[in-house]
Motif scaffolding. Structure first.
Motif: not given
Length: 125
Positions: A9, A11, A89, A122, A124
């Motif tokens: 994960l 940003q 993603t 992923t 974000s």
């Protein structure tokens, strides 16, 4: 066997480096590619490289942000992903075949005989 790793994960704007270990390669899989599959979408070509000659190829959506490279002694191909966006993603897969494909066929998942298990990326917002 292909083993993909390095997902996670991050940003938007961040970076990740994926690795694909091609154990037992022994010249049987000279051409390797990264694909990705977002939820509910078809598998999509990301980048490819030839073990012997390099010659990287990139999808337009990642050109200038992603870099594919290989470390022949380690039998490992990397995908350095910079400036990641939420649309990156997906589950990322490495795939291999014996011979290099012509450009028009490199995006065809059915042309690859070996696949890794996938690693989730992923991004974000």
């Amino acid at each position: 066997q292909l083993q993909a790793s390095g997902g996670g994960l991050v940003q938007a704007g961040g970076s990740l480096r994926l690795s694909c270990l091609a154990s037992g390669r022994q010249g049987n899989s000279n051409f390797l590619a990264w694909f990705r599959q977002a939820s509910g979408k078809e598998r999509e070509f990301v980048a490819s490289i030839t073990w012997s000659a390099g010659m990287p190829v990139y999808a337009n959506s990642v050109k200038g942000r992603f870099t594919i490279s290989r470390d022949n002694p380690k039998d490992t191909v990397y995908l350095q992903m910079n400036d990641l966006k939420p649309e990156d993603t997906a589950v990322y897969f490495c795939a291999a075949r014996q011979n290099r494909l012509v450009l028009s066929e490199q995006g065809n998942p059915r042309a690859y005989g070996w696949w890794g298990q996938g690693t989730q990326v992923t991004v974000s917002s």
